[in-house]
Design an enzyme around this catalytic site. Structure first.
Site, PDB file in Angstrom:
ATOM      1  N   TYR A  85      49.253  43.588  38.298  1.00  0.00           N
ATOM      2  CA  TYR A  85      49.925  43.332  37.052  1.00  0.00           C
ATOM      3  C   TYR A  85      51.030  42.343  37.466  1.00  0.00           C
ATOM      4  O   TYR A  85      51.754  42.101  38.696  1.00  0.00           O
ATOM      5  CB  TYR A  85      50.622  44.494  36.802  1.00  0.00           C
ATOM      6  CG  TYR A  85      49.713  45.691  36.116  1.00  0.00           C
ATOM      7  CD1 TYR A  85      48.944  45.748  34.807  1.00  0.00           C
ATOM      8  CD2 TYR A  85      49.335  46.882  36.914  1.00  0.00           C
ATOM      9  CE1 TYR A  85      48.232  46.619  34.712  1.00  0.00           C
ATOM     10  CE2 TYR A  85      48.559  47.696  36.597  1.00  0.00           C
ATOM     11  CZ  TYR A  85      47.988  47.791  35.378  1.00  0.00           C
ATOM     12  OH  TYR A  85      46.960  48.657  34.788  1.00  0.00           O
ATOM     13  N   ASP A 128      38.789  52.207  34.170  1.00  0.00           N
ATOM     14  CA  ASP A 128      39.996  51.371  33.755  1.00  0.00           C
ATOM     15  C   ASP A 128      40.044  51.215  32.254  1.00  0.00           C
ATOM     16  O   ASP A 128      39.332  50.220  31.593  1.00  0.00           O
ATOM     17  CB  ASP A 128      39.901  50.050  34.488  1.00  0.00           C
ATOM     18  CG  ASP A 128      41.231  49.187  34.311  1.00  0.00           C
ATOM     19  OD1 ASP A 128      41.751  49.828  33.527  1.00  0.00           O
ATOM     20  OD2 ASP A 128      41.299  48.324  35.047  1.00  0.00           O
ATOM     21  N   GLN A 146      36.907  50.848  38.810  1.00  0.00           N
ATOM     22  CA  GLN A 146      36.665  49.940  37.640  1.00  0.00           C
ATOM     23  C   GLN A 146      36.162  50.319  36.379  1.00  0.00           C
ATOM     24  O   GLN A 146      36.455  50.305  35.458  1.00  0.00           O
ATOM     25  CB  GLN A 146      35.981  48.989  38.277  1.00  0.00           C
ATOM     26  CG  GLN A 146      36.753  48.018  39.177  1.00  0.00           C
ATOM     27  CD  GLN A 146      35.870  46.803  39.747  1.00  0.00           C
ATOM     28  OE1 GLN A 146      34.619  46.813  39.683  1.00  0.00           O
ATOM     29  NE2 GLN A 146      36.621  45.535  40.297  1.00  0.00           N
ATOM     30  N   SER A 153      41.758  47.905  31.069  1.00  0.00           N
ATOM     31  CA  SER A 153      40.635  46.716  30.981  1.00  0.00           C
ATOM     32  C   SER A 153      39.861  46.689  29.877  1.00  0.00           C
ATOM     33  O   SER A 153      39.547  45.590  29.227  1.00  0.00           O
ATOM     34  CB  SER A 153      39.948  46.705  32.371  1.00  0.00           C
ATOM     35  OG  SER A 153      40.869  46.211  33.376  1.00  0.00           O
ATOM     36  N   ARG A 170      43.887  49.842  39.927  1.00  0.00           N
ATOM     37  CA  ARG A 170      43.107  48.886  39.886  1.00  0.00           C
ATOM     38  C   ARG A 170      42.358  48.658  41.560  1.00  0.00           C
ATOM     39  O   ARG A 170      42.450  47.780  42.141  1.00  0.00           O
ATOM     40  CB  ARG A 170      43.557  47.647  39.477  1.00  0.00           C
ATOM     41  CG  ARG A 170      43.789  47.614  37.867  1.00  0.00           C
ATOM     42  CD  ARG A 170      44.268  46.478  37.220  1.00  0.00           C
ATOM     43  NE  ARG A 170      43.902  46.540  35.776  1.00  0.00           N
ATOM     44  CZ  ARG A 170      44.700  45.749  35.094  1.00  0.00           C
ATOM     45  NH1 ARG A 170      45.426  44.843  35.349  1.00  0.00           N
ATOM     46  NH2 ARG A 170      44.326  45.748  33.754  1.00  0.00           N
TER      47      ARG A 170
END
Length: 385
Positions: free
Chosen positions: A236, A136, A133, A139, A128
């Site tokens: 996390y 990902d 991004q 996500s 991350r």
């Protein structure tokens, strides 16, 4: 160079690893793309749409995979002894396999990837960081899962969500509690608020407070010095001490008694899902209440969750469905396929129409499980098993 996209064969999986949009982009890079017949049907993508984008449709799985330089999948391939064709055995040595490989769920599979000479990349391990991004997958898929979780709850909840003032009287708004304010949890908060509910949320990470409140939710958390270190460098949640978990459980228990819907989203990579709602808490909830457990596949955040099922216990409905993102297969596939495109494009030399991978790149290093017949990921070295 050839990319192959097989049809997903694991249970509850309706997504596909490519869309016509991403196929066009791969073709523009000079890559041949082959898609198995019917691979996109469950995501509302026809074979004709893939063909129009420049892909070749192949009906035989062995033929599809035999000469593939890159194999793109959603879930890990079927292995020997599992229900279905041995997909790994059909891949050539040296092939690059990119998917959500879930290595913690089946560590033995990593040894099989190495033995087969396949370079396996677990896309859920994308770090991350800012430049990653757009790659990902956790996500993009969790965002949809959080949204869908609220809809699943509303589907069985037998009252209205928003406040309604009518000539016959006023209906109070539903109260929703979201446990875990990561990507899925934040989207669940936003969705429940849009539907008119009163929303509260809890998370071990103090940084979540501002995010929850920005969406109109009330943040519920035990104040402790321990929360200062409750988040990993990757963003996390960490597992907390027994004392913290006890205090947090007491706070959640008191809050749950007043809730109509609870959405559980807490996961710790590589570990069984933490218990957030125990038997006693379920029995304390009002009849007609609903719990949606997004962690069902990793053991569940609720002790009474039946993985893969919807059950009613003491008047409380507990939803433990598998693979929630797949229940929005068209959008989930579109986002996942774009994640794959964004990950793979920098690894391709368009002029030479060949892979040009920098193995020292932090993104590549983070996702690579096996290479040149060896297990290379530090988390899965035999000495650490």
């Amino acid at each position: 160079m050839k990319i192959s996209i097989p049809r997903e064969r694991r249970a509850h999986e309706r997504r596909v690893a490519a869309t016509p949009e991403t196929v066009k982009k791969f073709v523009a890079l000079g890559i041949d793309v082959a898609v198995e017949t019917g691979a996109g049907e469950a995501s509302r993508i026809t074979d004709a749409a893939y063909e129009a984008a420049g892909a070749k449709i192949v009906g035989d799985l062995a033929q599809l995979l035999a000469d593939a330089d890159i194999v793109l999948k959603v879930q890990r391939p079927i292995l020997a002894g599992e229900d279905g064709p041995n997909e790994l055995a059909l891949m050539k040595r040296g092939a690059l396999l990119i998917a959500i490989l879930s290595p913690y769920a089946d560590p033995n599979a990593i040894q099989q990837y190495a033995a087969a000479g396949v370079t396996a990349m677990a896309l859920e391990f994308v770090p991350r960081i800012t430049r990653a991004q757009s790659m990902d997958v956790l996500s993009s898929q969790s965002n949809l899962a959080g949204y869908r979780a609220v809809l699943e709850a509303v589907n069985v909840y037998d009252r209205a969500m928003p406040m309604m003032m009518t000539a016959a009287g006023t209906i109070a708004p539903a109260r929703v509690m979201v446990l875990g304010a990561g990507v899925a949890g934040l989207q669940a908060i936003a969705t429940a608020k849009r539907l008119g509910a009163i929303v509260s949320a809890t998370d071990v990470r103090a940084a979540s407070k501002e995010q929850v409140e920005s969406l109109g939710g009330k943040f519920v958390m035990v104040e402790s010095d321990e929360v200062a270190n409750a988040e990993t460098a990757g963003g996390y949640a960490k597992e907390m001490s027994d004392d913290y978990k006890r205090r947090q459980a007491e706070l959640v228990a008191e809050t749950l008694k007043k809730q109509d819907i609870a959405i559980c989203t807490a996961l710790i990579p590589g570990r069984k899902a933490p218990t957030l709602i125990n038997d006693e808490m379920v029995h304390s909830m009002r009849p007609g209440s609903v719990i949606v457990d997004l962690a069902a596949e990793q053991g569940g955040n609720c002790t009474l969750t039946k993985p893969g099922e919807i059950v009613e216990i003491n008047g409380v409905t507990i939803i433990g469905l598998f693979n929630i993102p797949s229940r929005l297969s068209a959008d989930a596939s579109a986002l996942y396929a774009k994640n794959l495109l964004n990950f793979l494009t920098p690894l391709v030399n368009a002029e030479e129409k060949a892979l040009n991978i920098n193995w020292q790149d932090e993104i590549v290093a983070a996702v690579t499980l096996t290479r040149d017949g060896q297990v290379v990921h530090p988390n899965f070295q035999p000495a650490n098993a």
